[in-house]
Scaffold this active site. Structure first.
Site, short mmCIF file in Angstrom:
data_model
loop_
_atom_site.label_atom_id
_atom_site.label_comp_id
_atom_site.label_asym_id
_atom_site.label_seq_id
_atom_site.Cartn_x
_atom_site.Cartn_y
_atom_site.Cartn_z
N GLN A 49 122.40 13.90 107.25
CA GLN A 49 122.75 15.25 106.79
C GLN A 49 121.73 16.30 107.22
O GLN A 49 122.02 17.48 107.25
CB GLN A 49 122.87 15.27 105.26
CG GLN A 49 124.00 14.38 104.76
CD GLN A 49 123.88 14.06 103.28
OE1 GLN A 49 124.25 14.86 102.44
NE2 GLN A 49 123.35 12.90 102.96
N ASP B 88 140.10 34.71 116.98
CA ASP B 88 139.32 35.85 117.48
C ASP B 88 138.47 36.56 116.43
O ASP B 88 137.60 37.34 116.76
CB ASP B 88 140.26 36.90 118.09
CG ASP B 88 140.98 36.39 119.31
OD1 ASP B 88 140.62 35.30 119.80
OD2 ASP B 88 141.91 37.08 119.78
#
Ligand code: ADP
Length: 750
Positions: A655, A159
């Site tokens: 990448q 959270d």
């Protein structure tokens, strides 16, 4: 227990409360740091309940017991909620179980409940020991040898709900899971012109909701910190209708699970969906993401950061003196940061009261300065109608240089936030050559719909930059398109080109407009900013690729050399190495020498001889001119003498091409908003500074381009000081098995 055994400090680690991705990296770091420091390491299975139960729930861990766990989701040592531990009688049993094993140091990875429980245990400890002595359960000598229980805490919670740390362990991975789902929902919603209401986890904390709303291009959010005032339903419907009118094909509302209105009545996703169906006549569906958010492999961030936290927490509890105050080990601006544990818990627990008192400002401030900023950014980019009167100004937006995932989110954010602030936006296509060709046109709110998700560059980019004698042409082009302020999203080439042009600003009125540079480069080699847009995505791509390489290599004895991008900046190589638990990393900043390679090869061969089956080196593409990846492959192959195979893998352009992570998207939008604000201020003040985004005294700010060379090495293309350089030490502690007999399990330190 023999006195000689008691002299070795013993430390235990446990994971408690709700599981979260990244807990395993913390456990690995705690265990290995303890062993490296000569302490005994224990893992407690099933959280605080394992302390109460004892037996084989408290297990002595060796170096290899934490091999191959970093890439796994959840927690391999289990977690539980424990009713027994809430009782003193349970904690008494726990104390006996620890003292019997000589353990008096504990690292707890959990939420505020677990940390509170652990601190209560610590406070009661001397009394518990006295009671155990009185009851004849432990000896007076045992009690005397362990009069103090030292605890350290790290927050495992998806959270991101803890004061004292910028990020909790697992929040970044949860954000990734949510954004994958939101992207999927957005595409189906757009196909059918549907509305979706998505419930996101976060009992009292709207962090995941806000970040994913920005990253996913949502229209509206409901978060626990802000209990909406009566009439919020009208605002929601108006926002959705305005979005449709502005050309949106999908409507997306994100609702955090713990939302209430001002009367304290819960706001449920179904209620929101019914409202949209009834009032806007939309075909509306509800999706509750639920436990999917906790699942899956941890993100790169949830490997390297928990590794640093675990390492620091273990060091803290091993170094603790008699006056030790329990610390929460968290992170602030990419550094390990500490705060007294119970202070952090108390401040966290005060937030629900602020929410109930409708103090949204206070609740958001308690979440950290960037939380309120993210809410502000979301408001700015999600409202199709301008929030400010027209400024009569045009902000030009362009990309310069190589691709960086998140570039589109930066431009989309600048367009929408800029429009909300009353500006017109001119999109400059394909970088400087496009500007000089006149490939410039207005960008409206709907034009950037869906850009936030996309990799690549919707505006186009170019590596070609103007030479100083083209300064007049650049000035003329900016004037021709009435550009009053310029936002440049790019990397080294953008910074270097503008730095060179700066010398000619005084000569050309057309260049006398404010310029903001927004750092976007997978190399993360720019001045002033620690994590440029695109670097997080690239790092995740590398980590996922290495995960696959490990699986592919697991059947046979292999040494792998993985080459990463980064030019002469070793950020990607170093952080990837830390995130996957590589044995070696080769950087241009610390180039390999023959002596070092000699040592590395010897250690590698010894490792395979004693039963290991995998060895990983990460090499930055420009680590060394002579000791190339191919050279290393040949060297390792020769020295293996057939004991193991050697493979080199150059990761290359994968990448640069990934779908941007939620982090890169949300931060791109946030930085774009900052740049728009700064450019607005410049225009209003009649100034024309050229600056780049920079962290100044811990705050997001800007720095003068004219002074860039003081902190930036233009030749080496990297900052003179790089914040991540000292992480090599931690990596080495955790990847270098202390000498001595090696107990090989599957051999692989994954
Ligand atoms: P989290 O750690 O994620 O906040 P919980 O609040 O469920 O999760 O707490 C996890 C466990 O920590 C509980 O099951 C209990 O064993 C222990 N715990 C929580 N609060 C206390 C407390 N005040 N005293 C003792 N133990 C507690």
């Amino acid at each position: 227990m023999a006195p000689s055994e008691q002299r070795r400090p013993a430390l235990a680690v446990l994971t408690s409360g709700g599981d979260s991705q990244g807990m395993n990296a913390t456990v690995r770091a705690v265990v290995r740091t303890a062993i490296a420091r000569g302490a005994d390491a224990y893992a407690v299975y099933e959280g605080l309940q394992g302390l109460v139960d004892g037996g084989d729930r408290i297990r002595r861990f060796d170096w290899d017991d934490v091999s191959g766990i970093m890439h796994l989701g959840g927690t391999v040592i289990g977690t539980a909620r424990s009713a027994d531990f809430r009782e003193r009688s349970g904690r008494l049993r726990a104390a006996r179980n620890l003292v019997e094993r000589g353990i008096d140091r504990l690292v707890v990875v959990g939420g505020d409940g677990s940390l509170t429980g652990a601190d209560t245990f610590r406070a009661e400890w001397p009394g518990l020991l006295d009671e155990l002595v009185a009851g004849g359960e432990i000896s007076a000598e045992q009690s005397d040898a362990h009069r103090q229980l030292v605890i350290g805490g790290a927050v495992g919670s998806i959270d991101n709900d803890m004061v004292g740390t910028d990020k909790t362990i697992g929040a970044d991975s949860a954000m990734q899971r949510i954004i994958e789902a939101v992207d999927a929902l957005a595409s189906t919603a757009a196909s059918h012109q549907r509305s979706f209401v998505v419930e996101v986890m976060g009992r009292h904390c709207g962090y995941l909701t806000v970040m994913c709303a920005i990253a996913g291009g949502a229209d509206y959010i409901l978060i626990p910190e802000v209990r909406p005032a009566p009439g919020w339903e009208d605002e929601l419907i108006a926002r959705l209708m305005a979005g449709r009118a502005a050309g949106r094909r999908d409507n997306l509302v994100l609702v955090a699970e713990g939302c209430h209105d001002r009367s304290g009545t819960p706001i449920t996703p179904q209620q929101v969906a019914d409202l949209i169906t009834e009032r806007a006549g939309e075909d509306t569906r509800v999706t509750i993401l639920g436990h999917v958010q906790r699942g899956g492999a941890p993100s790169a961030y949830d490997r390297w950061m928990p590794t640093l936290m675990g390492h620091a927490a273990a060091e803290d509890v091993l170094d603790a003196g008699p006056d030790h105050v329990s610390q929460l080990v968290g992170v602030r601006r990419n550094r390990v940061a500490r705060m007294p544990l119970m202070e952090a818990v108390a401040q966290t627990r005060a937030i629900p009261a602020l929410i109930e008192a409708d103090d949204a400002k206070g609740a958001m401030a308690a979440r950290g300065s960037s939380f309120a900023e993210m809410v502000r950014v979301f408001e700015g980019i999600s409202k199709p109608e301008p929030m400010f009167p027209s400024q009569g100004t045009t902000i030009g937006v362009m990309h310069v240089g190589g691709l960086a995932p998140g570039m589109n989110a930066a431009v989309a954010g600048a367009v929408r936030f800029g429009i909300s602030r009353g500006h017109d936006i001119a999109g400059i296509r394909r970088g400087f050559p496009g500007l000089l060709r006149g490939d410039v046109g207005p960008l409206g709110w709907p034009d950037v719909e869906g850009w936030v998700v996309r990799p690549g560059s919707e505006l186009g980019t170019s590596r070609t930059t103007p030479t100083p004698d083209q300064a007049a042409e650049v000035a003329a082009a900016l004037e021709a398109h009435s550009i009053d302020a310029l936002l440049v999203v790019g990397g080294h080439r953008a910074y270097a080109a503008l730095y060179a042009l700066l010398e000619h600003r005084a000569e050309h009125p057309g260049l006398q407009v404010p310029v903001a540079l927004l750092p976007a480069s997978i190399d993360n080699n720019l001045p002033g900013w620690e994590m440029s847009i695109g670097a997080d995505t690239a790092l995740n791509e590398i980590v996922q690729a290495i995960d696959m390489i490990r699986v592919a290599a697991s059947a046979s004895r292999r040494a792998f050399i993985v080459e990463t991008m980064g030019r002469r900046c070793g950020f990607l190589a170093q952080l990837a190495a830390l995130s996957v638990g590589a044995e070696e990393v080769y950087l241009n900043e610390d180039p390999p020498t023959l002596a070092r390679l000699n040592e590395d090869v010897a250690a590698m061969v010894a490792g395979f001889r004693s039963g290991r089956s995998f060895h990983l080196s990460v090499r930055n593409e420009q680590a060394s001119e002579g000791y190339t990846t191919e050279f290393l492959r040949q060297l390792f192959t020769e020295e293996s003498q057939g004991l193991f195979g050697v493979r080199a893998q150059i990761l290359g352009h994968l990448q640069q091409g990934g779908t941007p992570t939620a982090f890169d998207r949300a931060h791109a939008a946030a930085l774009a908003a900052r740049c728009v604000d700064w450019l607005t201020g410049q225009v209003l003040a009649g100034r024309h500074d050229w600056r780049y985004v920079a962290m100044v005294d811990g705050e997001v700010s800007t720095a003068s381009l004219s002074r860039m060379a003081e902190t930036y090495d233009l030749d080496a293309r990297r900052p003179r000081e790089q914040w991540w350089m000292d992480l090599t030490d931690v990596m080495q502690v955790l990847s270098t098995r202390p000498t001595g007999p090696v107990v090989a399990l599957d051999g692989a330190d994954r």
